[in-house]
Motif scaffolding. Structure first.
Motif, PDB file in Angstrom:
ATOM      1  N   ILE A 189     -10.170   3.312   0.666  1.00 36.02           N
ATOM      2  CA  ILE A 189      -8.975   3.840   0.005  1.00 36.02           C
ATOM      3  C   ILE A 189      -9.165   3.863  -1.513  1.00 36.02           C
ATOM      4  CG2 ILE A 189      -7.607   1.724  -0.229  1.00 36.02           C
ATOM      5  CD1 ILE A 189      -5.185   3.348   0.671  1.00 36.02           C
ATOM      6  N   GLY A 190      -9.841   2.870  -2.057  1.00 35.80           N
ATOM      7  CA  GLY A 190     -10.121   2.872  -3.490  1.00 35.80           C
ATOM      8  C   GLY A 190     -11.033   4.028  -3.881  1.00 35.80           C
ATOM      9  N   HIS A 191     -12.068   4.250  -3.080  1.00 32.17           N
ATOM     10  CA  HIS A 191     -12.989   5.357  -3.345  1.00 32.17           C
ATOM     11  C   HIS A 191     -12.266   6.700  -3.215  1.00 32.17           C
ATOM     12  CE1 HIS A 191     -16.748   7.554  -3.549  1.00 32.17           C
ATOM     13  NE2 HIS A 191     -16.405   8.190  -2.452  1.00 32.17           N
ATOM     14  N   TYR A 192     -11.450   6.833  -2.187  1.00 28.14           N
ATOM     15  CA  TYR A 192     -10.706   8.075  -1.962  1.00 28.14           C
ATOM     16  C   TYR A 192      -9.788   8.369  -3.146  1.00 28.14           C
ATOM     17  CZ  TYR A 192      -7.550  11.426   0.270  1.00 28.14           C
ATOM     18  OH  TYR A 192      -6.805  12.542   0.568  1.00 28.14           O
ATOM     19  N   ARG A 193      -9.046   7.364  -3.588  1.00 27.88           N
ATOM     20  CA  ARG A 193      -8.154   7.564  -4.744  1.00 27.88           C
ATOM     21  C   ARG A 193      -8.933   7.995  -5.974  1.00 27.88           C
ATOM     22  NH1 ARG A 193      -4.618   2.148  -4.001  1.00 27.88           N
ATOM     23  NH2 ARG A 193      -2.909   3.035  -2.802  1.00 27.88           N
ATOM     24  N   ASN A 227      -2.096  10.776   2.607  1.00 30.05           N
ATOM     25  CA  ASN A 227      -3.299  10.167   3.192  1.00 30.05           C
ATOM     26  C   ASN A 227      -3.439   8.714   2.772  1.00 30.05           C
ATOM     27  OD1 ASN A 227      -3.958  12.590   4.445  1.00 30.05           O
ATOM     28  ND2 ASN A 227      -5.408  13.193   2.859  1.00 30.05           N
ATOM     29  N   VAL A 228      -3.212   8.439   1.494  1.00 29.70           N
ATOM     30  CA  VAL A 228      -3.305   7.068   0.997  1.00 29.70           C
ATOM     31  C   VAL A 228      -2.244   6.194   1.667  1.00 29.70           C
ATOM     32  CG1 VAL A 228      -2.968   5.607  -1.047  1.00 29.70           C
ATOM     33  CG2 VAL A 228      -4.402   7.656  -1.196  1.00 29.70           C
ATOM     34  N   ALA A 229      -1.029   6.713   1.786  1.00 32.90           N
ATOM     35  CA  ALA A 229       0.047   5.948   2.423  1.00 32.90           C
ATOM     36  C   ALA A 229      -0.293   5.655   3.885  1.00 32.90           C
ATOM     37  CB  ALA A 229       1.367   6.707   2.321  1.00 32.90           C
ATOM     38  N   ILE A 255      -4.108  -0.319   7.125  1.00 29.91           N
ATOM     39  CA  ILE A 255      -4.639  -1.579   6.604  1.00 29.91           C
ATOM     40  C   ILE A 255      -3.628  -2.697   6.839  1.00 29.91           C
ATOM     41  CG2 ILE A 255      -5.299  -2.825   4.507  1.00 29.91           C
ATOM     42  CD1 ILE A 255      -6.535  -0.156   3.516  1.00 29.91           C
ATOM     43  N   ASP A 256      -2.349  -2.404   6.616  1.00 34.50           N
ATOM     44  CA  ASP A 256      -1.309  -3.400   6.882  1.00 34.50           C
ATOM     45  C   ASP A 256      -1.306  -3.802   8.361  1.00 34.50           C
ATOM     46  OD1 ASP A 256      -0.595  -3.333   4.204  1.00 34.50           O
ATOM     47  OD2 ASP A 256       1.169  -2.056   4.533  1.00 34.50           O
ATOM     48  N   GLU A 257      -1.511  -2.819   9.243  1.00 37.13           N
ATOM     49  CA  GLU A 257      -1.587  -3.121  10.673  1.00 37.13           C
ATOM     50  C   GLU A 257      -2.803  -3.995  10.979  1.00 37.13           C
ATOM     51  OE1 GLU A 257      -1.551   0.619  12.759  1.00 37.13           O
ATOM     52  OE2 GLU A 257       0.462   1.122  12.007  1.00 37.13           O
ATOM     53  N   LEU A 258      -3.933  -3.697  10.342  1.00 33.88           N
ATOM     54  CA  LEU A 258      -5.124  -4.531  10.538  1.00 33.88           C
ATOM     55  C   LEU A 258      -4.872  -5.958  10.056  1.00 33.88           C
ATOM     56  CD1 LEU A 258      -7.994  -2.112   9.420  1.00 33.88           C
ATOM     57  CD2 LEU A 258      -7.500  -2.886  11.751  1.00 33.88           C
ATOM     58  N   GLU A 259      -4.171  -6.102   8.943  1.00 35.57           N
ATOM     59  CA  GLU A 259      -3.821  -7.431   8.433  1.00 35.57           C
ATOM     60  C   GLU A 259      -2.920  -8.163   9.424  1.00 35.57           C
ATOM     61  OE1 GLU A 259      -4.863  -9.144   5.890  1.00 35.57           O
ATOM     62  OE2 GLU A 259      -5.678  -7.691   4.466  1.00 35.57           O
ATOM     63  N   ASP A 260      -1.942  -7.450   9.980  1.00 32.89           N
ATOM     64  CA  ASP A 260      -1.056  -8.056  10.985  1.00 32.89           C
ATOM     65  C   ASP A 260      -1.848  -8.482  12.217  1.00 32.89           C
ATOM     66  OD1 ASP A 260       1.114  -7.633   9.313  1.00 32.89           O
ATOM     67  OD2 ASP A 260       1.819  -5.834  10.391  1.00 32.89           O
TER      68      ASP A 260
END
Length: 112
Positions: free
Chosen positions: A32-36, A75-77, A83-88
């Motif tokens: 996501i950092g690279h994409y942004r 796309n970023v959202a 990522i939030d789901e992966l964290e959960d």
């Protein structure tokens, strides 16, 4: 279900599972950092080129640039939600591993 012969074996397997999960999360964060960064570069390049061509104030150009920016934001959202789901899922995995460890210890105590 896998049966572990020792607490160390169980903990090693859990450590590996945690490492793999963290790697997935970190990889997504890097993506996501690279994409942004790339989207920002493309936007800046388009703006610079449009200024050179004298179309920076053209409503059609501005509308299209806004559409591209909105799509990138969506796309970023989306990736951020994933990522939030992966964290959960990681948090759930940790709780399950704690329970698995406790069960292993309880079973071991019962057989002693």
């Amino acid at each position: 279900m896998v049966t572990y012969r020792s607490l160390g074996e169980l903990e090693d397997a859990q450590d590996e599972e945690r490492r793999a999960a963290r790697l997935r999360i970190e990889t997504a964060e890097e993506y996501i950092g690279h994409y942004r960064s790339r989207i920002d570069q493309v936007r800046e390049t388009f703006h610079r080129l449009s200024a050179n061509q004298g179309v920076v104030d053209d409503p059609g150009f501005r509308q299209e640039l806004q559409r591209v920016s909105d799509t990138a934001g969506e796309n970023v959202a989306y990736v951020r939600r994933r990522i939030d789901e992966l964290e959960d899922e990681y948090d759930v995995m940790l709780r399950e591993q704690d329970a698995q460890r406790e069960n292993f210890l309880a079973e071991r105590d019962d057989t002693d």
